[in-house]
Design a protein around this motif. Structure first.
Motif, PDB file in Angstrom:
ATOM      1  N   GLU A 238       0.797  -1.016  -0.050  1.00 13.47           N
ATOM      2  CA  GLU A 238      -0.023  -0.163  -0.033  1.00 13.47           C
ATOM      3  C   GLU A 238       0.983   1.242  -0.033  1.00 13.47           C
ATOM      4  O   GLU A 238       0.491   2.125  -0.554  1.00 13.47           O
ATOM      5  CB  GLU A 238      -0.931  -0.014   1.245  1.00 13.47           C
ATOM      6  CG  GLU A 238      -1.817   1.084   1.336  1.00 13.47           C
ATOM      7  CD  GLU A 238      -2.937   1.374   0.060  1.00 13.47           C
ATOM      8  OE1 GLU A 238      -3.126   2.406  -0.230  1.00 13.47           O
ATOM      9  OE2 GLU A 238      -3.131   0.295  -0.525  1.00 13.47           O
ATOM     10  N   GLU A 239       1.827   1.117   0.665  1.00 13.41           N
ATOM     11  CA  GLU A 239       2.869   2.546   0.786  1.00 13.41           C
ATOM     12  C   GLU A 239       3.436   2.530  -0.582  1.00 13.41           C
ATOM     13  O   GLU A 239       3.750   3.590  -1.094  1.00 13.41           O
ATOM     14  CB  GLU A 239       3.846   2.119   1.962  1.00 13.41           C
ATOM     15  CG  GLU A 239       4.923   3.271   2.029  1.00 13.41           C
ATOM     16  CD  GLU A 239       4.312   4.736   2.201  1.00 13.41           C
ATOM     17  OE1 GLU A 239       4.940   5.602   1.848  1.00 13.41           O
ATOM     18  OE2 GLU A 239       3.193   4.698   2.793  1.00 13.41           O
ATOM     19  N   GLN A 240       4.126   1.539  -1.252  1.00 12.71           N
ATOM     20  CA  GLN A 240       4.529   1.535  -2.470  1.00 12.71           C
ATOM     21  C   GLN A 240       3.402   1.989  -3.693  1.00 12.71           C
ATOM     22  O   GLN A 240       3.929   2.917  -4.432  1.00 12.71           O
ATOM     23  CB  GLN A 240       5.034   0.236  -3.042  1.00 12.71           C
ATOM     24  CG  GLN A 240       6.387  -0.240  -2.234  1.00 12.71           C
ATOM     25  CD  GLN A 240       6.512  -1.534  -2.355  1.00 12.71           C
ATOM     26  OE1 GLN A 240       5.911  -2.333  -3.222  1.00 12.71           O
ATOM     27  NE2 GLN A 240       7.745  -2.090  -2.297  1.00 12.71           N
ATOM     28  N   ARG A 241       2.436   1.816  -3.462  1.00 17.47           N
ATOM     29  CA  ARG A 241       1.266   2.275  -4.445  1.00 17.47           C
ATOM     30  C   ARG A 241       1.121   3.647  -4.250  1.00 17.47           C
ATOM     31  O   ARG A 241       0.925   4.531  -5.101  1.00 17.47           O
ATOM     32  CB  ARG A 241       0.075   1.573  -4.137  1.00 17.47           C
ATOM     33  CG  ARG A 241      -0.022   0.243  -4.899  1.00 17.47           C
ATOM     34  CD  ARG A 241      -1.401  -0.410  -4.831  1.00 17.47           C
ATOM     35  NE  ARG A 241      -2.028  -0.663  -3.682  1.00 17.47           N
ATOM     36  CZ  ARG A 241      -1.934  -1.864  -2.965  1.00 17.47           C
ATOM     37  NH1 ARG A 241      -1.384  -2.814  -3.501  1.00 17.47           N
ATOM     38  NH2 ARG A 241      -2.615  -1.728  -1.803  1.00 17.47           N
ATOM     39  N   GLU A 242       1.143   4.242  -2.771  1.00 15.00           N
ATOM     40  CA  GLU A 242       0.839   5.601  -2.569  1.00 15.00           C
ATOM     41  C   GLU A 242       2.077   6.475  -2.832  1.00 15.00           C
ATOM     42  O   GLU A 242       2.128   7.587  -3.418  1.00 15.00           O
ATOM     43  CB  GLU A 242       0.637   5.866  -1.083  1.00 15.00           C
ATOM     44  CG  GLU A 242      -0.560   5.292  -0.471  1.00 15.00           C
ATOM     45  CD  GLU A 242      -1.858   6.179  -1.115  1.00 15.00           C
ATOM     46  OE1 GLU A 242      -1.615   7.483  -1.313  1.00 15.00           O
ATOM     47  OE2 GLU A 242      -2.931   5.617  -1.341  1.00 15.00           O
ATOM     48  N   ALA A 244       4.041   5.713  -5.509  1.00 13.15           N
ATOM     49  CA  ALA A 244       4.290   5.976  -6.930  1.00 13.15           C
ATOM     50  C   ALA A 244       3.004   6.787  -7.396  1.00 13.15           C
ATOM     51  O   ALA A 244       3.261   7.476  -8.403  1.00 13.15           O
ATOM     52  CB  ALA A 244       3.641   4.343  -7.549  1.00 13.15           C
ATOM     53  N   LYS A 245       1.844   7.007  -6.606  1.00 16.31           N
ATOM     54  CA  LYS A 245       0.965   7.838  -7.029  1.00 16.31           C
ATOM     55  C   LYS A 245       1.376   9.051  -6.856  1.00 16.31           C
ATOM     56  O   LYS A 245       1.128  10.104  -7.556  1.00 16.31           O
ATOM     57  CB  LYS A 245      -0.555   7.681  -6.111  1.00 16.31           C
ATOM     58  CG  LYS A 245      -1.421   8.594  -6.466  1.00 16.31           C
ATOM     59  CD  LYS A 245      -2.573   8.153  -5.658  1.00 16.31           C
ATOM     60  CE  LYS A 245      -3.743   9.319  -5.666  1.00 16.31           C
ATOM     61  NZ  LYS A 245      -4.977   8.640  -4.904  1.00 16.31           N
ATOM     62  N   ARG A 246       2.046   9.449  -5.729  1.00 10.06           N
ATOM     63  CA  ARG A 246       2.643  10.912  -5.628  1.00 10.06           C
ATOM     64  C   ARG A 246       3.660  10.987  -6.598  1.00 10.06           C
ATOM     65  O   ARG A 246       3.761  12.389  -7.037  1.00 10.06           O
ATOM     66  CB  ARG A 246       3.387  10.955  -4.157  1.00 10.06           C
ATOM     67  CG  ARG A 246       2.315  10.847  -3.032  1.00 10.06           C
ATOM     68  CD  ARG A 246       3.061  11.280  -1.689  1.00 10.06           C
ATOM     69  NE  ARG A 246       4.001  10.251  -1.246  1.00 10.06           N
ATOM     70  CZ  ARG A 246       3.591   9.047  -0.413  1.00 10.06           C
ATOM     71  NH1 ARG A 246       2.371   9.217   0.214  1.00 10.06           N
ATOM     72  NH2 ARG A 246       4.549   8.263   0.043  1.00 10.06           N
ATOM     73  N   VAL A 247       4.473  10.231  -7.003  1.00  8.34           N
ATOM     74  CA  VAL A 247       5.565  10.489  -8.062  1.00  8.34           C
ATOM     75  C   VAL A 247       4.634  10.998  -9.320  1.00  8.34           C
ATOM     76  O   VAL A 247       5.232  11.988 -10.107  1.00  8.34           O
ATOM     77  CB  VAL A 247       6.512   9.199  -8.457  1.00  8.34           C
ATOM     78  CG1 VAL A 247       7.188   9.626  -9.460  1.00  8.34           C
ATOM     79  CG2 VAL A 247       7.352   9.108  -7.044  1.00  8.34           C
ATOM     80  N   SER A 248       3.907  10.363  -9.647  1.00  9.45           N
ATOM     81  CA  SER A 248       2.992  10.419 -10.812  1.00  9.45           C
ATOM     82  C   SER A 248       2.239  11.766 -11.002  1.00  9.45           C
ATOM     83  O   SER A 248       2.073  12.386 -11.900  1.00  9.45           O
ATOM     84  CB  SER A 248       2.046   9.227 -11.261  1.00  9.45           C
ATOM     85  OG  SER A 248       1.051   9.099 -10.329  1.00  9.45           O
ATOM     86  N   GLU A 249       1.978  12.193  -9.605  1.00 10.05           N
ATOM     87  CA  GLU A 249       1.242  13.739  -9.593  1.00 10.05           C
ATOM     88  C   GLU A 249       2.055  14.569  -9.576  1.00 10.05           C
ATOM     89  O   GLU A 249       1.524  15.813  -9.794  1.00 10.05           O
ATOM     90  CB  GLU A 249       0.246  13.752  -8.426  1.00 10.05           C
ATOM     91  CG  GLU A 249      -0.873  12.405  -8.560  1.00 10.05           C
ATOM     92  CD  GLU A 249      -1.461  12.488  -7.109  1.00 10.05           C
ATOM     93  OE1 GLU A 249      -1.095  13.155  -6.163  1.00 10.05           O
ATOM     94  OE2 GLU A 249      -2.611  12.058  -6.958  1.00 10.05           O
ATOM     95  N   ARG A 250       3.312  14.619  -9.741  1.00  7.23           N
ATOM     96  CA  ARG A 250       4.303  15.865  -9.741  1.00  7.23           C
ATOM     97  C   ARG A 250       4.334  16.392 -11.001  1.00  7.23           C
ATOM     98  O   ARG A 250       4.180  15.719 -11.932  1.00  7.23           O
ATOM     99  CB  ARG A 250       5.660  15.394  -9.342  1.00  7.23           C
ATOM    100  CG  ARG A 250       5.913  14.881  -7.809  1.00  7.23           C
ATOM    101  CD  ARG A 250       7.161  14.369  -7.476  1.00  7.23           C
ATOM    102  NE  ARG A 250       7.308  14.209  -5.938  1.00  7.23           N
ATOM    103  CZ  ARG A 250       8.505  13.151  -5.667  1.00  7.23           C
ATOM    104  NH1 ARG A 250       9.466  13.084  -6.164  1.00  7.23           N
ATOM    105  NH2 ARG A 250       8.264  13.010  -4.326  1.00  7.23           N
TER     106      ARG A 250
END
Length: 250
Positions: A238-242, A244-250
């Motif tokens: 779950e933390e890895q997904r979060e 990855a999501k934060r990286v994609s939103e930059r």
């Protein structure tokens, strides 16, 4: 000389009344704390039985007389330290303080608190069940704190970003074991201790299944929390997904 002193006291009190009126004009009530319900009623009791008679009878200390903000903060301090006492105790304490006060100035907050402590009714006796709960809570808190400070798993969770999930699991698991060790009958437990695919109804059956996994700890009378590897993988993923999501939103 007496007349001069009286005039000075009257002048100081008139000045304080003017300053209080100015504070009120801006919506400030320096001795009141914004609160609701019982807390508000207790605060009003401090105002009624301590603050108002003190302002009426005594001038403030010298260092507060030319500083309205410090004056208001000082009154708020009286409210804060006296709010835990009931109305009857406050009223009796004020009478006692006034009877022994030998100088014309506010009595210190500590003096009033001391009088209240000597006059307050004794606290109600704690029942056996409540004592068990208090002991269980102390046991659980101590274990969870030690676990989060000393274990390799906690250090790993901190480094990888899933520390909150681990802390919640350990805290809830320790609480369940502490209740059982202390012999509490009505056990409170969080469903997060049970994997989602094993959560069944009724809750008693679910808890009975979980209890079998902690029987050894209960029999020893010592808390020991073992975190299932599957739960660790779940938090890590779950933390890895979060991330990855934060990286994609930059």
């Amino acid at each position: 000389m007496t007349t001069d002193c009286t005039l000075i006291v009257v002048a100081i009190m008139n000045l304080m009344k003017v300053r209080l009126a100015q504070l009120r004009r801006y919506g400030v009530k320096p001795w009141l704390i914004i609160c609701k319900g019982k807390r508000r009623r207790v605060t009003e009791a401090v105002e009624t039985f301590i603050i108002k008679p003190m302002l009426t009878l005594y001038p403030p200390p010298q260092h507060l007389r030319n500083d309205p903000e410090a004056f208001a903060e000082a009154l708020a301090t009286y409210v804060r330290v006296l709010a835990r006492f009931d109305r009857g105790t406050l009223a009796r304490a004020w009478d006692q303080v006034v009877a022994s006060q030998s100088y014309w100035c506010w009595p210190s907050p500590g003096m009033i608190v001391e009088a209240c402590c000597g006059l307050a009714p004794p606290p109600p006796a704690i029942g056996e069940n409540e004592q068990r709960h208090l002991r269980a809570q102390a046991l659980a808190d101590a274990y969870a704190s030690r676990f989060m400070k000393t274990t390799h798993l906690a250090r790993l969770a901190r480094d990888e970003g899933w520390l909150p999930e681990l802390a919640e699991y350990v805290r809830e698991a320790a609480w369940v074991q502490a209740q059982l060790i202390e012999g509490i009958k009505q056990i409170g437990f969080a469903t997060l201790l049970i994997p989602e695919d094993q959560r069944v109804e009724p809750a008693a059956d679910c808890f009975a299944t979980y209890r079998e996994t902690i029987t050894a700890s209960i029999e020893r009378g010592r808390i020991r929390v073992s975190v299932p590897p599957g739960r660790v993988r779940e938090w890590r993923n779950e933390e890895q997904r979060e991330q990855a999501k934060r990286v994609s939103e930059r």
